[in-house]
Design an enzyme around this catalytic site. Structure first.
Site, PDB file in Angstrom:
ATOM      1  CG  ASP A 224      13.819 -56.332  -6.563  1.00 41.69           C
ATOM      2  OD1 ASP A 224      13.203 -57.407  -6.481  1.00 41.69           O
ATOM      3  OD2 ASP A 224      13.474 -55.295  -5.964  1.00 41.69           O
ATOM      4  CG  ASP A 230       3.345 -56.907 -11.381  1.00 45.63           C
ATOM      5  OD1 ASP A 230       2.531 -57.822 -11.607  1.00 45.63           O
ATOM      6  OD2 ASP A 230       3.746 -56.619 -10.240  1.00 45.63           O
TER       7      ASP A 230
HETATM    8  O1  RIB Z   1       4.201 -58.416  -8.269  1.00 43.57           O
HETATM    9  C1  RIB Z   1       4.944 -57.710  -7.327  1.00 43.57           C
HETATM   10  C2  RIB Z   1       4.025 -57.058  -6.345  1.00 43.57           C
HETATM   11  O2  RIB Z   1       3.364 -58.049  -5.601  1.00 43.57           O
HETATM   12  C3  RIB Z   1       4.716 -56.191  -5.313  1.00 43.57           C
HETATM   13  O3  RIB Z   1       4.877 -54.868  -5.719  1.00 43.57           O
HETATM   14  C4  RIB Z   1       3.828 -56.357  -4.084  1.00 43.57           C
HETATM   15  O4  RIB Z   1       3.150 -55.202  -3.742  1.00 43.57           O
HETATM   16  C5  RIB Z   1       2.866 -57.475  -4.419  1.00 43.57           C
HETATM   17  O5  RIB Z   1       1.628 -56.998  -4.738  1.00 43.57           O
END
Ligand code: RIB
Length: 272
Positions: A224, A230
């Protein structure tokens, strides 16, 4: 110890796993039960920074609902100080995430309470790192960046999803982090940030010309890709807060991004 103050979104990710992502007009069946996971670029980055050893404050907004309460408890449980506005009459942000067997994803976000996040960062100190993304209003990010710069804190902005930022804020970002798609949007806008870090997924990243190779992950281990960017940003901010140089911070970030694609969900143990 310098802190990482994350200003950003908190979402409940409603996740459907499918064989292949549907094309426009196509209906596909989920191959597993739908799950409800912690997400939002802000929350994901805060968790990644904390997991990388940083002292983290999460600034954002949730609804006065079960999801908002659960997320607040979750953050605290992961050692993150939650500084969250509780917005009445608006739900906690929600993201509808579809994940293909290849690990690729497609996401639709309903901002909900994230639209009411405020720049509650007046306590930033010299050496702290302010880390923002653009799932909260751009003017709130801009206000926070200006406050941070005045306090002598470092400003790291992940321009995701892409939106135009004021020129003075672009100049403050050290760095502005974008993926290849966002880099194209930035180039099209003609805007020039003070410092630019472009991520290339598995191919690594480049920060003002200083490159780091990607950390290879065999295709069968890619479960995934949600939240990989992030994880990269959170680990980068943690490394910068503890004083790592660019090359070291980039290596930490690339490793965190690679680790993230090996798990389902945008955060470790993401059940909400
Ligand atoms: O970058 C991934 C995130 O993008 C997900 O967790 C979703 O919530 C969106 O904000």
């Amino acid at each position: 110890m310098a802190r990482v103050v994350v200003l950003g979104s908190l979402n409940v990710d409603i996740v459907a796993h499918v064989e292949t992502l549907p094309r426009p007009g196509e209906t596909v069946a989920a191959v597993r039960p739908i799950v409800r996971l912690a997400g939002g670029k802000g929350g994901n980055q805060a968790v990644a920074a904390a997991d990388a050893g940083a002292n983290v404050v999460m600034v954002g907004a949730v609804g006065d609902d079960e999801a908002g309460r659960a997320y607040t408890v979750r953050l605290a449980g992961r050692g993150i100080f939650p500084r969250l506005a509780v917005v009445h009459g608006v739900p906690t942000g929600t993201a509808f995430v579809t994940v293909a067997a290849s690990g690729a994803n497609a996401i639709v976000v309903a901002p909900g309470a994230n639209a009411q996040a405020r720049a509650e960062v007046a306590d930033l100190l010299e050496g702290d790192v302010l880390l923002c993304q653009l799932e909260v209003p751009v003017e709130v990010v801009a206000a926070a960046a200006r406050l941070a710069a005045r306090a002598g804190a470092r400003v790291v902005i992940n321009a995701a999803p892409y939106a135009a930022l004021p020129a003075d804020v672009l100049a403050l970002a050290d760095p502005l982090v974008v993926n290849e798609v966002e880099a194209g949007q930035l180039a099209d806008s003609g805007a020039v940030p003070g410092s630019l870090l472009v991520t290339f997924g598995a191919a690594g990243a480049s920060w003002d010309g200083e490159r780091v190779d990607g950390v290879p992950v065999p295709a069968q281990q890619v479960l995934d890709t949600t939240g990989a960017g992030d994880a990269f940003c959170g680990a980068l901010a943690a490394a910068l807060a503890r004083g790592d140089d660019r090359a070291t911070a980039l290596r930490w970030a690339a490793t965190a991004g690679a680790d993230a694609v090996r798990r389902v969900g945008a955060q470790p143990d993401p059940q909400l």
